[in-house]
Design a protein around this motif. Structure first.
Motif, PDB file in Angstrom:
ATOM      1  N   THR A 125       0.837  -1.204   0.000  1.00  0.00           N
ATOM      2  CA  THR A 125       0.000   0.000   0.000  1.00  0.00           C
ATOM      3  C   THR A 125       0.869   1.250   0.000  1.00  0.00           C
ATOM      4  O   THR A 125       1.777   1.378   0.823  1.00  0.00           O
ATOM      5  CB  THR A 125      -0.898   0.005   1.258  1.00  0.00           C
ATOM      6  N   ASP A 126       0.593   2.159  -0.944  1.00  0.00           N
ATOM      7  CA  ASP A 126       1.302   3.430  -0.983  1.00  0.00           C
ATOM      8  C   ASP A 126       0.326   4.491  -0.492  1.00  0.00           C
ATOM      9  O   ASP A 126      -0.590   4.913  -1.219  1.00  0.00           O
ATOM     10  CB  ASP A 126       1.740   3.710  -2.429  1.00  0.00           C
ATOM     11  N   LEU A 127       0.496   4.914   0.755  1.00  0.00           N
ATOM     12  CA  LEU A 127      -0.481   5.824   1.351  1.00  0.00           C
ATOM     13  C   LEU A 127      -0.393   7.228   0.775  1.00  0.00           C
ATOM     14  O   LEU A 127      -1.357   7.995   0.842  1.00  0.00           O
ATOM     15  CB  LEU A 127      -0.291   5.862   2.868  1.00  0.00           C
ATOM     16  N   GLU A 128       0.773   7.543   0.201  1.00  0.00           N
ATOM     17  CA  GLU A 128       0.925   8.870  -0.383  1.00  0.00           C
ATOM     18  C   GLU A 128       0.112   8.993  -1.672  1.00  0.00           C
ATOM     19  O   GLU A 128      -0.578   9.966  -1.909  1.00  0.00           O
ATOM     20  CB  GLU A 128       2.393   9.110  -0.682  1.00  0.00           C
ATOM     21  N   LYS A 129       0.245   7.936  -2.488  1.00  0.00           N
ATOM     22  CA  LYS A 129      -0.480   7.951  -3.774  1.00  0.00           C
ATOM     23  C   LYS A 129      -1.850   7.303  -3.648  1.00  0.00           C
ATOM     24  O   LYS A 129      -2.615   7.247  -4.610  1.00  0.00           O
ATOM     25  CB  LYS A 129       0.328   7.192  -4.836  1.00  0.00           C
ATOM     26  N   PHE A 130      -2.142   6.773  -2.508  1.00  0.00           N
ATOM     27  CA  PHE A 130      -3.363   6.005  -2.294  1.00  0.00           C
ATOM     28  C   PHE A 130      -3.489   4.907  -3.348  1.00  0.00           C
ATOM     29  O   PHE A 130      -4.460   4.843  -4.121  1.00  0.00           O
ATOM     30  CB  PHE A 130      -4.586   6.915  -2.274  1.00  0.00           C
ATOM     31  N   ALA A 131      -2.440   4.049  -3.386  1.00  0.00           N
ATOM     32  CA  ALA A 131      -2.397   2.992  -4.391  1.00  0.00           C
ATOM     33  C   ALA A 131      -2.073   1.665  -3.725  1.00  0.00           C
ATOM     34  O   ALA A 131      -1.376   1.614  -2.714  1.00  0.00           O
ATOM     35  CB  ALA A 131      -1.346   3.328  -5.437  1.00  0.00           C
ATOM     36  N   ILE A 132      -2.622   0.598  -4.318  1.00  0.00           N
ATOM     37  CA  ILE A 132      -2.342  -0.745  -3.797  1.00  0.00           C
ATOM     38  C   ILE A 132      -1.719  -1.561  -4.930  1.00  0.00           C
ATOM     39  O   ILE A 132      -2.287  -1.605  -6.039  1.00  0.00           O
ATOM     40  CB  ILE A 132      -3.632  -1.447  -3.336  1.00  0.00           C
ATOM     41  N   THR A 133      -0.578  -2.180  -4.677  1.00  0.00           N
ATOM     42  CA  THR A 133       0.010  -3.052  -5.691  1.00  0.00           C
ATOM     43  C   THR A 133      -0.152  -4.494  -5.234  1.00  0.00           C
ATOM     44  O   THR A 133       0.218  -4.852  -4.113  1.00  0.00           O
ATOM     45  CB  THR A 133       1.491  -2.716  -5.930  1.00  0.00           C
ATOM     46  N   HIS A 134      -0.779  -5.261  -6.117  1.00  0.00           N
ATOM     47  CA  HIS A 134      -1.073  -6.656  -5.800  1.00  0.00           C
ATOM     48  C   HIS A 134      -0.771  -7.482  -7.042  1.00  0.00           C
ATOM     49  O   HIS A 134      -1.224  -7.136  -8.147  1.00  0.00           O
ATOM     50  CB  HIS A 134      -2.556  -6.773  -5.411  1.00  0.00           C
ATOM     51  N   LYS A 135       0.009  -8.557  -6.879  1.00  0.00           N
ATOM     52  CA  LYS A 135       0.437  -9.420  -7.998  1.00  0.00           C
ATOM     53  C   LYS A 135       0.986  -8.583  -9.146  1.00  0.00           C
ATOM     54  O   LYS A 135       0.634  -8.763 -10.319  1.00  0.00           O
ATOM     55  CB  LYS A 135      -0.726 -10.265  -8.495  1.00  0.00           C
ATOM     56  N   GLY A 136       1.762  -7.561  -8.823  1.00  0.00           N
ATOM     57  CA  GLY A 136       2.436  -6.758  -9.843  1.00  0.00           C
ATOM     58  C   GLY A 136       1.569  -5.706 -10.522  1.00  0.00           C
ATOM     59  O   GLY A 136       2.027  -4.981 -11.395  1.00  0.00           O
ATOM     60  N   HIS A 137       0.312  -5.612 -10.126  1.00  0.00           N
ATOM     61  CA  HIS A 137      -0.574  -4.606 -10.750  1.00  0.00           C
ATOM     62  C   HIS A 137      -0.984  -3.559  -9.713  1.00  0.00           C
ATOM     63  O   HIS A 137      -1.306  -3.900  -8.567  1.00  0.00           O
ATOM     64  CB  HIS A 137      -1.822  -5.287 -11.325  1.00  0.00           C
ATOM     65  N   THR A 138      -0.946  -2.283 -10.143  1.00  0.00           N
ATOM     66  CA  THR A 138      -1.274  -1.215  -9.186  1.00  0.00           C
ATOM     67  C   THR A 138      -2.666  -0.653  -9.433  1.00  0.00           C
ATOM     68  O   THR A 138      -3.049  -0.378 -10.571  1.00  0.00           O
ATOM     69  CB  THR A 138      -0.232  -0.085  -9.292  1.00  0.00           C
TER      70      THR A 138
END
Ligand code: F6P
Length: 739
Positions: free
Chosen positions: A492-505
């Motif tokens: 989880t990237d809290l700055e960008k509000f992004a989640i990367t799971h199995k190589g996909h964001t």
């Protein structure tokens, strides 16, 4: 067509009446003239016969008389002759004359008595026979009577021929007339009008060729064509100016978003790329009622929000075809161009069988996910068979969508709502080049609440197939991040509000959904609502509520609040009426059916308690009302109660604000709606508290006009600044930023 047939029928009836009248007079005259002729011929015959037979009769030379009679009787139309003596006895008769004719001496007797010729038709003969008796004299003394029997059936035949000929002529003329009218209307009037309508439609929708198509119109439409051509040219100019202005405003984020601006935005950033929307609920439902096909826009916030976007950007919308006439109105691939009145995009209907609907829509979507995501204290029901159907239907939609995008480069796909949690991953796995946005139209609960779902991992992984995942509020985004963190392995990237799971964001963002909003909205709506007039309501104060019959909407609590209000402020009895529009929803779900009955009972209970002098506090209208029908009600209302127990956004609140271009009226809004974050100038309440609701109603009704204006103005600014076009643009911008 009906009017055309009615007009032809009217003309044919009038012409028929004239022809019948004319024929009637004609046959009347014809009959009179034929009778005259018959009488004249009979008299001449009788006279000449008298001269011939008198000598033989006087000497009673019977055989001479008989041969004279037979000789005369052979003539055309003459049936026979007879001679009666002055006592009325038959003296001689020509051969072949029927007995029943000569047995009756009445006519010869009359002629002898009156000493004049007497004529009449025989009552005995079935065919017409004319009898003329003429007195026979000797030395001015009546010595007998000569009777002439003439065939007269040719008179009737001639009259009936006249009728037949005239009616046949009438029939042929009517037929020719009808054909001529149809041809004239078709070629001279209808065809040019259709051409003109098409040309006007093309001009209005900005398509090329409208004017030239119109120029081909001819004849007496020329003057109209000239005027419409000018009008359409002005329209094209205005459109060009608007689109140029929109293009220039593209990047000025503070200027208002319009359909035009969104279109320009889409063209500028997505060029020729195609947009595909997927939702369970379709935007147009066709139904067959009493052999007539009608269509309606369902009561669904999602449709309210997405329809204007599709109208602006075009593309394809895939949804479950649920109407009874959906199949017959779509082509073999389930496609139909919509809106029906002015097509702008393609609706592709996906057909589901009963088992699929039960498991996917009724079961897993609405008995499991809906109560799971809404904190309305209804327990979610998780059934394995529902989950399997949910997965199957997601797969079915994925197959249909993949077939549609087979030859489309980098398609833009916007997946809507909790019915399709698994779809983003399914699409992305097959088409990594597709840019997939998903919007979750309902709240996202906190991690602990969500953890009770047996298939939570599959759901989260499915959703994380999306490139952009939108919720209405930051709170729901936070809840989602927290849920993913708790349930699956991811970064989880809290700055960008992004989640990367199995190589996909996946980027998680709030996009508070909205309504189109325009300053001119409902400008021409009459102040006094037609609906109120229809309901025969003339309340001093009017309150309104518009909700699907859903237990999350807080309708029961609202009614309790109203009851409490009349307890606390009895002076408002017979002064304040609350109109609740509540179309039934999701009737396949047991809980909704129960809720429908409960709401009806509760309204009746409160009405029974307070109704007086023909007044009742609650008017419950369960029919689906169109936006056009609801807008006047919004405009006439003093207050609007939007009091759900939990709601992702609630567009009724924004529609009410949008309708009030008079900047009057007060919104009472539940603190548990997404809208409460955007409309801070509403009276915000806790809908669970009947006291708070009652106090809010009182405060709203008694709010000074100046304060109403101040609050409404601010709320209108908020909706205007973040309308549905901006919502779409922000969502699309998030997708653009991916590349
Ligand atoms: O508000 C949530 C929602 O599912 C919307 O997406 C939809 O517009 C509305 O409820 C109506 O629900 P349904 O499609 O089940 O009638």
């Amino acid at each position: 067509m009906k009017q055309l047939l009615a007009s032809i029928a009217a003309v044919v009836i009038v012409v028929s009446l004239v022809v019948i009248g004319f024929t009637y007079t004609q046959v009347h005259q014809q009959q009179a003239s034929l009778m005259d002729d018959l009488q004249r011929r009979s008299t001449l015959l009788a006279d000449s016969f008298k001269e011939s037979i008198r000598p033989a009769y006087v000497v009673k030379a019977t055989s001479t008389l008989q041969s004279l009679l037979n000789k005369f009787a052979g003539r055309e139309r003459l049936l026979g002759l007879a001679v009666f003596d002055n006592k009325g006895e038959l003296f001689a008769v020509s051969a072949g004359l029927p007995n029943e004719l000569v047995e009756d001496p009445q006519i010869p007797e009359k002629s002898m008595d009156s000493d004049s010729a007497v004529g009449a038709f025989s009552p005995q003969m079935p065919g017409k026979v004319y009898i003329l008796a003429s007195p026979l004299h000797q030395d001015e003394k009546v010595i007998g009577s000569v009777v002439v029997y003439q065939r007269a059936d040719y008179i009737d035949a001639s009259i009936s021929d006249t009728w037949k000929n005239n009616l046949l002529r009438l029939l042929v003329q009517s037929l020719l007339f009808a054909i001529a009218v149809v041809l004239i209307l078709r070629w001279i009037i209808y065809a040019p009008i259709v051409k003109m309508a098409e040309a006007i439609r093309q001009a209005r929708s900005g398509q090329a060729g409208g004017d030239s198509a119109m120029q081909k119109s001819h004849g007496f439409f020329k003057p109209i064509v000239a005027e419409i051509t000018k009008m359409s040219q002005s329209l094209v100019l205005a459109r060009t100016a608007a689109s140029e202005e929109a293009r220039m405003r593209l990047e000025k984020i503070d200027s208002p978003w319009t359909a035009e601006r969104l279109k320009e935005f889409f063209k500028a950033y997505f060029k020729e790329r195609k947009i595909f929307v997927v939702s369970n609920r379709e935007p147009y439902i066709h139904s067959k009622i009493k052999n007539e096909i009608t269509w309606e826009v369902p009561a669904a916030g999602l449709v309210t929000a997405l329809e204007p976007i599709m109208e602006a950007c075009g593309g394809m919308w895939l949804a479950h075809g649920s109407g009874s006439a959906d199949k017959i109105t779509s082509d073999a691939e389930g496609k139909i161009q919509v809106p029906p009145e002015e097509p702008q995009y393609t609706l592709k209907r996906i057909w589901l069988n009963e088992k699929e609907i039960q498991g996917h829509y009724v079961g897993f979507s609405n008995e499991a996910l809906w109560p799971l995501c809404h904190m309305a204290h209804t327990r979610p029901i998780f059934r394995k068979e529902d989950w399997l159907q949910y997965r199957k239907v997601n797969g079915k939609f994925a197959q249909a969508l993949l077939a549609e995008i087979k030859n489309v480069q980098r398609p833009v796909i916007l997946i809507q709502d909790y019915h399709f949690a698994l779809l983003p991953e399914m699409i992305k796995n097959s088409r990594p080049d597709a840019e997939v946005g998903m919007f979750w139209h309902i709240p996202w609960p906190n991690a602990e609440v969500f953890s009770v779902c047996p298939w939570r991992k599959e759901i989260l992984e499915g959703m994380l197939g999306a490139d952009v995942l939108g919720f209405h509020t930051q709170q729901y985004c936070n809840n989602f991040l927290e849920t993913v963190g708790k349930e699956i392995e991811s970064l989880t990237d809290l700055e960008k509000f992004a989640i990367t799971h199995k190589g996909h964001t996946t980027y998680i963002k709030p996009f508070p959904i909205s309504v189109p909003f325009s300053n001119t909205e409902a400008e021409d709506v009459p102040h006094k609502s037609e609906l109120l007039e229809k309901l025969d309501l003339k309340p001093k104060f009017l309150g309104v509520g518009v909700d699907r019959l859903d237990y999350t909407k807080g309708i029961m609590e609202r009614f309790k609040g109203l009851e409490f209000f009349f307890e606390m402020y009895p002076a408002y009895k017979e002064q304040f009426t609350f109109v609740q529009i509540a179309p039934p929803s999701r009737e396949g779900v047991e809980k909704y059916r129960q809720f429908n009955a409960e709401v009806t009972r509760e309204a009746e209970r409160i009405n029974n308690k307070y109704e007086n002098n023909g007044w009742k506090p609650i008017v419950l209208l369960k029919e689906n009302h169109t936006h056009e029908e609801i807008f006047p009600l919004y405009r006439a209302a003093n207050i609007c109660l939007v009091t759900p127990l939990h709601d992702g956004m609630n567009l009724v609140a924004k529609e009410f604000v949008s309708a009030r271009n008079d900047e009057a009226g007060v919104l009472v809004l539940s603190q548990f709606t997404g809208a409460a974050r955007d409309l801070k100038d509403a009276i915000i309440i806790n809908p669970y508290s009947a006291e708070e609701t009652a106090e809010a109603i009182y405060k709203a009704i008694t709010m000074p006009a100046a304060e109403q204006h101040r609050r409404m103005k601010k709320m209108r600014e908020a909706v205007k600044n973040y309308n549905i076009y901006r919502w779409a643009a922000e969502f699309l911008r998030a997708i653009i930023n991916l590349g």
